[in-house]
Scaffold this motif. Structure first.
Motif, PDB file in Angstrom:
ATOM      1  N   UNK A 115     -67.226  49.071 -55.793  1.00  0.00           N
ATOM      2  CA  UNK A 115     -67.649  48.114 -56.239  1.00  0.00           C
ATOM      3  C   UNK A 115     -68.166  46.696 -55.155  1.00  0.00           C
ATOM      4  N   UNK A 116     -69.399  46.002 -55.898  1.00  0.00           N
ATOM      5  CA  UNK A 116     -70.091  45.693 -54.341  1.00  0.00           C
ATOM      6  C   UNK A 116     -70.145  44.667 -54.030  1.00  0.00           C
ATOM      7  N   UNK A 117     -69.996  43.944 -53.168  1.00  0.00           N
ATOM      8  CA  UNK A 117     -69.597  43.021 -52.220  1.00  0.00           C
ATOM      9  C   UNK A 117     -69.238  41.523 -53.422  1.00  0.00           C
ATOM     10  N   UNK A 118     -70.471  41.062 -54.308  1.00  0.00           N
ATOM     11  CA  UNK A 118     -70.324  40.074 -54.593  1.00  0.00           C
ATOM     12  C   UNK A 118     -69.117  39.544 -56.035  1.00  0.00           C
ATOM     13  N   UNK A 119     -68.852  41.456 -56.029  1.00  0.00           N
ATOM     14  CA  UNK A 119     -66.934  40.823 -57.059  1.00  0.00           C
ATOM     15  C   UNK A 119     -66.029  40.672 -55.906  1.00  0.00           C
ATOM     16  N   UNK A 120     -66.029  41.477 -54.915  1.00  0.00           N
ATOM     17  CA  UNK A 120     -65.001  41.193 -53.846  1.00  0.00           C
ATOM     18  C   UNK A 120     -65.350  39.845 -53.333  1.00  0.00           C
ATOM     19  N   UNK A 121     -66.623  39.397 -53.554  1.00  0.00           N
ATOM     20  CA  UNK A 121     -66.073  38.036 -53.095  1.00  0.00           C
ATOM     21  C   UNK A 121     -65.434  37.563 -54.109  1.00  0.00           C
ATOM     22  N   UNK A 122     -66.334  37.129 -55.083  1.00  0.00           N
ATOM     23  CA  UNK A 122     -65.881  36.258 -56.228  1.00  0.00           C
ATOM     24  C   UNK A 122     -64.151  36.423 -56.016  1.00  0.00           C
ATOM     25  N   UNK A 123     -63.825  37.703 -56.867  1.00  0.00           N
ATOM     26  CA  UNK A 123     -62.622  37.627 -56.353  1.00  0.00           C
ATOM     27  C   UNK A 123     -61.627  37.192 -55.337  1.00  0.00           C
ATOM     28  N   UNK A 124     -62.446  36.918 -54.542  1.00  0.00           N
ATOM     29  CA  UNK A 124     -61.761  36.202 -52.943  1.00  0.00           C
ATOM     30  C   UNK A 124     -61.669  34.857 -53.453  1.00  0.00           C
ATOM     31  N   UNK A 125     -62.999  34.080 -53.599  1.00  0.00           N
ATOM     32  CA  UNK A 125     -62.645  32.591 -54.358  1.00  0.00           C
ATOM     33  C   UNK A 125     -61.583  32.272 -55.004  1.00  0.00           C
ATOM     34  N   UNK A 126     -61.270  33.663 -56.746  1.00  0.00           N
ATOM     35  CA  UNK A 126     -60.685  32.206 -56.924  1.00  0.00           C
ATOM     36  C   UNK A 126     -59.356  32.694 -56.558  1.00  0.00           C
ATOM     37  N   UNK A 127     -58.460  34.065 -55.206  1.00  0.00           N
ATOM     38  CA  UNK A 127     -57.743  33.579 -55.135  1.00  0.00           C
ATOM     39  C   UNK A 127     -57.385  32.418 -54.350  1.00  0.00           C
ATOM     40  N   UNK A 128     -58.315  31.798 -53.546  1.00  0.00           N
ATOM     41  CA  UNK A 128     -58.555  30.869 -52.863  1.00  0.00           C
ATOM     42  C   UNK A 128     -58.279  29.399 -53.937  1.00  0.00           C
ATOM     43  N   UNK A 129     -58.589  29.939 -54.826  1.00  0.00           N
ATOM     44  CA  UNK A 129     -58.339  27.690 -55.449  1.00  0.00           C
ATOM     45  C   UNK A 129     -56.693  28.470 -56.638  1.00  0.00           C
ATOM     46  N   UNK A 130     -57.024  29.477 -56.258  1.00  0.00           N
ATOM     47  CA  UNK A 130     -55.294  29.568 -57.290  1.00  0.00           C
ATOM     48  C   UNK A 130     -53.945  29.859 -56.460  1.00  0.00           C
ATOM     49  N   UNK A 131     -55.191  29.252 -54.884  1.00  0.00           N
ATOM     50  CA  UNK A 131     -53.288  29.909 -54.117  1.00  0.00           C
ATOM     51  C   UNK A 131     -52.659  28.473 -53.966  1.00  0.00           C
ATOM     52  N   UNK A 132     -53.620  26.994 -54.152  1.00  0.00           N
ATOM     53  CA  UNK A 132     -52.526  25.806 -53.579  1.00  0.00           C
ATOM     54  C   UNK A 132     -51.598  25.720 -54.872  1.00  0.00           C
ATOM     55  N   UNK A 133     -52.108  26.429 -56.399  1.00  0.00           N
ATOM     56  CA  UNK A 133     -50.694  26.212 -57.170  1.00  0.00           C
ATOM     57  C   UNK A 133     -49.444  27.234 -56.915  1.00  0.00           C
ATOM     58  N   UNK A 134     -50.109  28.654 -56.603  1.00  0.00           N
ATOM     59  CA  UNK A 134     -48.868  29.653 -55.904  1.00  0.00           C
ATOM     60  C   UNK A 134     -47.758  28.962 -55.155  1.00  0.00           C
ATOM     61  N   UNK A 135     -48.184  28.472 -54.530  1.00  0.00           N
ATOM     62  CA  UNK A 135     -47.659  27.669 -52.609  1.00  0.00           C
ATOM     63  C   UNK A 135     -47.021  26.651 -53.542  1.00  0.00           C
ATOM     64  N   UNK A 136     -47.148  25.577 -54.240  1.00  0.00           N
ATOM     65  CA  UNK A 136     -46.001  24.930 -55.112  1.00  0.00           C
ATOM     66  C   UNK A 136     -45.444  25.567 -55.796  1.00  0.00           C
ATOM     67  N   UNK A 137     -45.789  26.206 -56.688  1.00  0.00           N
ATOM     68  CA  UNK A 137     -44.835  27.347 -57.863  1.00  0.00           C
ATOM     69  C   UNK A 137     -43.555  27.711 -57.121  1.00  0.00           C
ATOM     70  N   UNK A 138     -43.656  28.653 -55.999  1.00  0.00           N
ATOM     71  CA  UNK A 138     -43.055  29.332 -54.803  1.00  0.00           C
ATOM     72  C   UNK A 138     -42.195  27.978 -54.009  1.00  0.00           C
ATOM     73  N   UNK A 139     -42.925  27.278 -53.555  1.00  0.00           N
ATOM     74  CA  UNK A 139     -41.753  25.896 -52.587  1.00  0.00           C
ATOM     75  C   UNK A 139     -40.845  25.187 -53.660  1.00  0.00           C
ATOM     76  N   UNK A 140     -41.290  25.629 -55.224  1.00  0.00           N
ATOM     77  CA  UNK A 140     -40.309  24.937 -56.008  1.00  0.00           C
ATOM     78  C   UNK A 140     -39.247  25.644 -56.313  1.00  0.00           C
ATOM     79  N   UNK A 141     -39.272  26.882 -55.880  1.00  0.00           N
ATOM     80  CA  UNK A 141     -37.963  28.107 -56.017  1.00  0.00           C
ATOM     81  C   UNK A 141     -37.624  28.055 -54.994  1.00  0.00           C
ATOM     82  N   UNK A 142     -37.967  27.857 -53.922  1.00  0.00           N
ATOM     83  CA  UNK A 142     -37.138  27.406 -52.952  1.00  0.00           C
ATOM     84  C   UNK A 142     -37.266  28.137 -51.267  1.00  0.00           C
ATOM     85  N   UNK A 143     -38.741  28.917 -51.640  1.00  0.00           N
ATOM     86  CA  UNK A 143     -39.222  29.263 -50.763  1.00  0.00           C
ATOM     87  C   UNK A 143     -39.652  28.348 -49.637  1.00  0.00           C
ATOM     88  N   UNK A 144     -39.280  28.453 -48.238  1.00  0.00           N
ATOM     89  CA  UNK A 144     -40.178  27.673 -46.788  1.00  0.00           C
ATOM     90  C   UNK A 144     -41.042  28.830 -46.083  1.00  0.00           C
TER      91      UNK A 144
END
Length: 87
Positions: A34-63
């Motif tokens: 896959x081209x670099x554009x696809x990988x870049x877009x996936x990386x950006x999507x993960x960065x946008x989703x990261x705060x929500x993932x962190x909130x959910x995991x800390x809510x479950x007791x993760x440190x």
């Protein structure tokens, strides 16, 4: 303009990156092609989703912890015989 037989069946042609690979190439090979554009877009999507993932995991007791701290704690647990070996 008449539709092709494949279009009528709902079959879409594979992207060029997949067509250029031999049939024996698995999904990993296709991902690597896959081209670099696809990988870049996936990386950006993960960065946008990261705060929500962190909130959910800390809510479950993760440190938050550094990797070396986690490895040290796991090594300590293993040295102390955890988990108990059965059998």
């Amino acid at each position: 303009m008449p539709a092709t037989r494949a279009a009528r069946r709902g079959v879409r042609p594979a992207p060029a990156a997949q067509r250029d690979l031999p049939p024996s190439a698995g999904p990993r090979s296709r991902r690597a092609a896959q081209g670099p554009r696809v990988l870049l877009l996936r990386g950006l999507a993960l960065l946008r989703a990261e705060p929500a993932v962190l909130r959910r995991q800390t809510g479950l007791g993760a440190e938050a912890a550094r990797g070396r701290d986690v490895l040290r704690r796991v090594a300590g647990l293993l040295a102390a015989g955890h988990p108990p070996q059965t059998g």
